[in-house]
Write a protein that holds these residues in place. Structure first.
Motif, PDB file in Angstrom:
ATOM      1  N   VAL A 115     -45.934  -2.564 135.378  1.00  0.00           N
ATOM      2  CA  VAL A 115     -45.161  -1.370 135.724  1.00  0.00           C
ATOM      3  C   VAL A 115     -45.383  -0.280 134.677  1.00  0.00           C
ATOM      4  O   VAL A 115     -45.682   0.871 135.001  1.00  0.00           O
ATOM      5  CB  VAL A 115     -43.652  -1.713 135.824  1.00  0.00           C
TER       6      VAL A 115
ATOM      7  N   ILE B  41     -47.259   3.250 135.433  1.00  0.00           N
ATOM      8  CA  ILE B  41     -46.502   4.495 135.256  1.00  0.00           C
ATOM      9  C   ILE B  41     -47.224   5.418 134.289  1.00  0.00           C
ATOM     10  O   ILE B  41     -47.301   6.638 134.488  1.00  0.00           O
ATOM     11  CB  ILE B  41     -45.070   4.190 134.736  1.00  0.00           C
TER      12      ILE B  41
ATOM     13  N   THR C  86     -47.114  16.499 141.622  1.00  0.00           N
ATOM     14  CA  THR C  86     -46.045  15.508 141.471  1.00  0.00           C
ATOM     15  C   THR C  86     -46.035  14.496 142.614  1.00  0.00           C
ATOM     16  O   THR C  86     -45.160  13.640 142.663  1.00  0.00           O
ATOM     17  CB  THR C  86     -44.661  16.181 141.403  1.00  0.00           C
TER      18      THR C  86
ATOM     19  N   LYS D 196     -43.130  11.698 143.590  1.00  0.00           N
ATOM     20  CA  LYS D 196     -42.221  12.127 144.643  1.00  0.00           C
ATOM     21  C   LYS D 196     -42.127  11.084 145.754  1.00  0.00           C
ATOM     22  O   LYS D 196     -41.065  10.847 146.304  1.00  0.00           O
ATOM     23  CB  LYS D 196     -42.725  13.458 145.205  1.00  0.00           C
ATOM     24  N   TYR D 197     -43.260  10.477 146.093  1.00  0.00           N
ATOM     25  CA  TYR D 197     -43.246   9.570 147.239  1.00  0.00           C
ATOM     26  C   TYR D 197     -43.312   8.101 146.845  1.00  0.00           C
ATOM     27  O   TYR D 197     -43.406   7.229 147.700  1.00  0.00           O
ATOM     28  CB  TYR D 197     -44.376   9.940 148.200  1.00  0.00           C
ATOM     29  N   MET D 198     -43.229   7.816 145.539  1.00  0.00           N
ATOM     30  CA  MET D 198     -43.284   6.428 145.091  1.00  0.00           C
ATOM     31  C   MET D 198     -42.221   5.580 145.779  1.00  0.00           C
ATOM     32  O   MET D 198     -42.476   4.455 146.215  1.00  0.00           O
ATOM     33  CB  MET D 198     -43.096   6.382 143.581  1.00  0.00           C
ATOM     34  N   VAL D 199     -41.022   6.170 145.892  1.00  0.00           N
ATOM     35  CA  VAL D 199     -39.930   5.437 146.521  1.00  0.00           C
ATOM     36  C   VAL D 199     -40.298   5.024 147.944  1.00  0.00           C
ATOM     37  O   VAL D 199     -40.022   3.908 148.374  1.00  0.00           O
ATOM     38  CB  VAL D 199     -38.663   6.302 146.530  1.00  0.00           C
ATOM     39  N   TYR D 200     -40.971   5.933 148.662  1.00  0.00           N
ATOM     40  CA  TYR D 200     -41.283   5.638 150.065  1.00  0.00           C
ATOM     41  C   TYR D 200     -42.295   4.502 150.182  1.00  0.00           C
ATOM     42  O   TYR D 200     -42.178   3.643 151.045  1.00  0.00           O
ATOM     43  CB  TYR D 200     -41.791   6.897 150.780  1.00  0.00           C
TER      44      TYR D 200
ATOM     45  N   LEU E 239     -42.778   2.032 148.045  1.00  0.00           N
ATOM     46  CA  LEU E 239     -42.115   0.784 147.693  1.00  0.00           C
ATOM     47  C   LEU E 239     -41.206   0.331 148.827  1.00  0.00           C
ATOM     48  O   LEU E 239     -41.127  -0.851 149.158  1.00  0.00           O
ATOM     49  CB  LEU E 239     -41.293   0.964 146.418  1.00  0.00           C
ATOM     50  N   LEU E 240     -40.537   1.330 149.423  1.00  0.00           N
ATOM     51  CA  LEU E 240     -39.609   1.051 150.499  1.00  0.00           C
ATOM     52  C   LEU E 240     -40.295   0.319 151.658  1.00  0.00           C
ATOM     53  O   LEU E 240     -39.834  -0.722 152.125  1.00  0.00           O
ATOM     54  CB  LEU E 240     -39.119   2.404 150.978  1.00  0.00           C
TER      55      LEU E 240
ATOM     56  N   VAL F  10     -43.155  -1.299 151.680  1.00  0.00           N
ATOM     57  CA  VAL F  10     -43.693  -2.603 151.314  1.00  0.00           C
ATOM     58  C   VAL F  10     -42.569  -3.623 151.129  1.00  0.00           C
ATOM     59  O   VAL F  10     -42.675  -4.769 151.576  1.00  0.00           O
ATOM     60  CB  VAL F  10     -44.547  -2.485 150.039  1.00  0.00           C
ATOM     61  N   ALA F  11     -41.478  -3.206 150.497  1.00  0.00           N
ATOM     62  CA  ALA F  11     -40.387  -4.157 150.266  1.00  0.00           C
ATOM     63  C   ALA F  11     -39.733  -4.573 151.569  1.00  0.00           C
ATOM     64  O   ALA F  11     -39.477  -5.760 151.797  1.00  0.00           O
ATOM     65  CB  ALA F  11     -39.350  -3.533 149.329  1.00  0.00           C
TER      66      ALA F  11
END
Lengths: 320, 365, 288
Positions: free
Chosen positions: C97, C101, C218, C222-226, C228-229, C231-232
């Protein structure tokens, strides 16, 4: 691990705690930065309890930081500006929120926990955003007016009060956390970390312990948030946001998880680097920060503490 | 503790540096000490482009007008606050305590300016707000002067335009943050007072990747026009979707403040930007000689980057220069703010003056 | 009313398709190679900028720029895999991680340096713009195109992993590296190619996404959350899981914003948390 680890303080630890005290006298112009480092350290400490000791990966820890900040900020805005009771109230609210949400977090594996905590964090962010009549929404909560600490010390431009206040709170909470992880409870957490499935066999309830430590971590994060709100007298909605959780995670991993001191070192190093690099080059400093992170991972696994311990081990082996 | 040694050594270096800087400036203090301007802007993160525009404009102003004003050398200290309010405030404190800056300037977003207001009051340092556009900002400290614009200023005229041009039913779509709500409130008030109806008021989250569902909702509500306010940068997405969804074909007009057709991103929008009616205080196409000279110089100095409305706020450096001239190179924050009040000049955006009572700019929109 | 609903469903599926294209590469690296690569968005950004550069500077048409985006991101993936990522396969997830990052920060600053902080323009060809009328419904042409691309990618990927020799090698290498090496599989080469595939898909998604998501430095954060979302919720390492997850989340998000715009931003997070609590291992995850 037959006996409980000792609660005595080593010389190295005492020396460590002298640094921030000496810094107060040596760098009188850097106290505002100093107090924000101390707050970040406290926040990282709270994440270390749940990530380093219970292996719950959380990307939504800023939720509790923000809840603490808003609690303290709102109290001060509406007339209750006494700092210490503000901290206690913030801790209470954050702890309660931590307890309620902990039931969702305990289920599942790493990635699931990561995303559930992230989701909870984002929901709190949206709530604060929607309740702009209370929180000020995206414009932030201003008009936070603090009373003098103990009725004597005001939070001024030079940052002296903020620094000493943050340092004292950090030290007290650190002592609490240190005692906690060296208690039988802390040891059983370590057991969970090493083999979650084996623990029930020796009669330990894993979920209950995880809930407990998650709740404590939330409470401490709330204290950190409250400190930030009180010393800056402003609460921005970003105090709840995902970037703050992510940055916190970076600080902790940078310092090394599961030592408590790693959290403090990581926060200090990260904040100093950020300040130093962004002064050198306000536009492209992130490049150098990123490069340093990459190099640290390549050459010191397990963060600063990991690298430090490996070095010490090599040194000891060289002597024997 | 090897690592903590490392930390303190870094700090020692920093403090030695700071000490030498301090010495060298205090050494010549008797002559005319430099005029230090602390420019705090978001230079990284999602609002970086705002920061870059303003920084470029400030530097351009200094380049065109000389770096000596009222006998003092102008020193611009640029800092990145990453868009986090506590960082902005900390940097402001540091600049005042360590570098003894005479003026704070910049401030890309409302919360950043609000968090710093108390610093300006306490240190009695003028704070020139160049971009943050919520109307409450100047009320938070008597030392705040605005060089940019406020939203009510630029939204009211578009409401009047709509009323005059036979637009009866309007939907509004604003981003859910201070300036957006300000814009919505002003528009709705003016428009309904003039006899128009609002059929739909939508607020979109600040981090919003896809405008399609919101625009579909607007399309289904069948208004005569859609009033849009989104932060600089998101305009592209709205405009494109507006065209692609066939809202324009359905006879819906797109009206709004100039943000949606930000000069900086006009290229990214392309054809749909034609035929949009906006009201704003600045466009790079404004046909005055001052503006033409400004745009040419800006693009030359910045590798072809076109100045946008944010940059014009940065050109509010003028305010600082004039205040210094008027006060004969004063350091006194109160005097400087006093001088900035009631000032008027011809800027690239047209004639501008500062209202003495509110310390807000008055300008032709 | 029914027309509205079908329209919303269509937009949701299209939006979900885009989420899927961008995230599927991450599912490949995270699930198959067990590497938490938060820099996934940086590869998408490489693809996006590659698209923009060849379109605006060399005049390459949009459709032709998409394969270039794939190749550019895949090439970046191979170079970084060989030089850096390879060293970290055995590191802890936390070290991975921190490392990725760090890469994200570097990519953001470097992109800002070369292209500036503003949004990048993309000009879609005329035949992908506007809307088409199908059975009385107005459907966005570009969105139809996105859905078609997803169908092609899904079929191709499933075929690649389940039917080809390369796919068999991937699956073998993932299950047991030593045994696979003993059988004569060049595990390192397989991992390099897998990583390149994942990065290339990200790049393709980056190129396709410019028109809807925009493109600026960026982007990876900005879209890292999406990513991960998706895939998780879907479960890493499969193709079907993230596909269903992306579609469900896309539909929920669009429907939430359309029907209840006041709380629009909530809906996708609530859907995610609920799905994760019901399926802690992802929709198609392997239960342990």
């Amino acid at each position: 691990m037959s006996a409980l680890p000792t609660q005595r303080w080593s010389k190295l630890e005492i020396g460590f705690w002298l640094i921030p005290m000496v810094a107060f006298f040596v760098f009188p112009k850097y106290l505002t930065l100093g107090s924000q480092i101390l707050i970040a350290a406290l926040f990282a400490l709270s994440l270390d309890l749940i990530l380093g000791y219970a292996r719950i990966i959380s990307l939504g820890h800023a939720a509790f930081f923000g809840i603490g900040a808003y609690t303290a900020g709102l109290l001060a805005k509406y007339g209750w500006g006494e700092p210490i009771s503000g901290l206690v109230a913030a801790a209470a609210v954050a702890t309660l929120t931590g307890l309620v949400t902990s039931f969702l977090v305990v289920r599942g594996q790493d990635l699931t926990r990561l995303m559930v905590t992230l989701g909870i964090g984002l929901m709190f962010y949206e709530i604060a955003n929607q309740a702009s009549w209370l929180t000020g929404g995206v414009d932030g909560l201003s008009g936070v007016e603090m009373k003098k600490l103990f009725g004597v010390f005001s939070f001024g431009l030079d940052g002296r009060t903020a620094y000493l206040y943050s340092l004292a709170v950090l030290f007290v909470v650190f002592c609490f956390a240190r005692t906690l992880v060296r208690s039988p409870f802390g040891l059983s957490l370590r057991g969970i970390r090493e083999g979650e499935r084996r623990m029930p066999a020796i009669g330990a309830s894993v979920p209950r312990k995880l809930i407990a430590v998650y709740t404590v971590g939330a409470g401490i994060a709330g204290v950190a948030g409250a400190l930030l709100a009180q010393t800056t007298q402003f609460v921005g909605i970003d105090s709840l946001g995902f970037p703050r959780s992510a940055e916190l995670m970076i600080m902790l991993i940078l310092g090394g998880t599961g030592y408590l001191y790693g959290a403090l070192l990581g926060a200090a190093l990260f904040m100093l680097l950020q300040d130093y690099l962004s002064n050198l080059n306000p536009v492209y400093w992130q490049f150098w920060l990123g490069l340093l992170l990459v190099l640290i991972v390549l050459f010191a696994r397990g963060g600063l503490m990991g690298g430090f311990i490996a070095l010490r081990r090599r040194f000891a082996r060289g002597r024997s | 503790m090897r690592s903590s040694l490392f930390v303190s050594r870094r700090a020692v270096v920093a403090s030695v540096l700071a000490a030498t800087v301090g010495l060298s400036t205090s050494g010549i203090a008797w002559a005319a000490d430099p005029l230090k301007i602390g420019l705090i802007l978001p230079l990284t993160g999602p609002f970086a482009s705002t920061g870059r525009q303003i920084e470029a404009a400030c530097r351009l102003y200094i380049a065109r007008n000389g770096d000596i004003v009222a006998g003092r050398k102008v020193e611009l200290i640029v800092k990145d606050d990453t868009g986090a309010p506590e960082t902005t405030k900390r940097i402001a404190q540091d600049l005042i305590v360590q570098q003894k800056v005479n003026i704070l300037a910049g401030f890309g977003l409302t919360p950043l300016a609000l968090a710093t207001a108390s610093v300006a009051t306490e240190a009695k340092v003028p704070m020139v707000v160049m971009a943050a556009a919520t109307s409450v900002i100047t009320t938070r400290s008597p030392f705040i002067v605005r060089a940019g614009f406020t939203l009510p200023q630029v939204t009211a005229p578009i409401a009047e335009w709509a009323l005059k041009n036979n637009v009866k039913r309007v939907a509004t779509l604003v981003t859910d943050f201070g300036p957006g709500l300000d814009a919505e409130k002003t528009f709705v008030k003016r428009f309904t007072e003039g006899g128009g109806t609002i059929v739909e008021s939508i607020r979109t989250p600040l981090q919003n990747p896809d405008f399609a569902p919101f625009l579909q909702r607007v399309k289904d509500a069948k208004p005569d026009a859609l009033f849009v306010f989104v932060p600089s940068g998101q305009g592209t997405a709205v405009m494109k979707q507006f065209g692609d969804r066939g809202l324009a074909a359905a006879g819906i007009k797109l009206i709004g403040t100039g943000d949606v057709v930000d000069d900086d991103i006009l290229d990214a929008i392309g054809a749909p930007a034609l035929g949009v009616v906006t009201s704003f205080h600045y466009s790079a196409a404004h046909p005055s000689p001052e503006n033409k000279a400004y745009v040419d110089a800006f693009m030359k100095a910045n590798n072809g980057m076109r100045p946008n409305f944010m940059s014009i706020g940065g050109y509010g450096m003028h305010l600082i220069y004039e205040a210094e001239k008027k006060t004969g190179g004063s350091n006194d924050g109160e005097k400087l703010v006093e001088a900035m009040r009631s000032m008027s000049w011809t800027s690239p955006r047209g004639p501008v003056s500062i209202d003495p009572a509110t310390r807000e700019p008055v300008q032709t929109v | 009313m029914l027309g509205n609903f079908i329209g919303v469903l269509f937009d949701g599926v299209a939006y979900g398709s885009l989420l899927f294209i961008i995230s599927i590469g991450l599912s490949v690296t995270m699930g198959l190679m067990n590497f938490v690569n938060l820099a996934h968005g940086a590869f998408a950004m490489v693809g996006g900028y590659a698209c923009v550069v060849v379109m605006t500077r060399l005049g390459v048409p949009f459709l032709a720029s998409l394969p270039i985006a794939f190749v550019a991101a895949a090439a970046a993936g191979i170079v970084l895999e060989r030089s850096l990522y390879r060293r970290l396969y055995r590191a802890t997830h936390l070290d991975q991680v921190l490392f990725s990052i760090g890469l994200v920060f570097m990519s953001i600053a470097a992109t800002t340096y070369f292209f500036g902080p503003q949004q990048q323009p993309v000009q879609l060809p005329e035949f992908l713009r506007g809307q088409v009328h199908v059975l009385g419904l107005d459907l966005g042409t570009y969105r139809l195109f996105l859905i078609a691309v997803v169908i092609i990618i899904t079929v191709a990927l499933t075929w690649l992993i389940e039917r080809t020799r390369f796919g068999a090698e991937i699956r073998a290498s993932v299950d047991n590296q030593q045994a696979s090496a003993g059988l004569g599989i060049n595990v390192y080469r397989v991992f390099s190619l897998t990583f390149a595939l994942g990065s290339g898909l990200a790049g393709l998604g980056g190129g396709l996404g410019i028109d809807v998501l925009g493109l600026d430095p960026t982007f990876p954060l900005k879209y890292m959350v999406y990513f991960l979302l998706v895939v998780a919720v879907g479960g890493a390492g499969t193709i079907k899981g993230p596909l269903f997850a992306a579609l469900i989340l896309g539909i929920f998000d669009v429907a939430g914003k359309y029907y209840v715009p006041q709380v629009g931003a909530f809906v996708i997070y609530v859907a995610m948390v609920v799905l994760l609590i019901v399926f802690p291992h992802g929709l198609a995850g392997r239960r342990t």
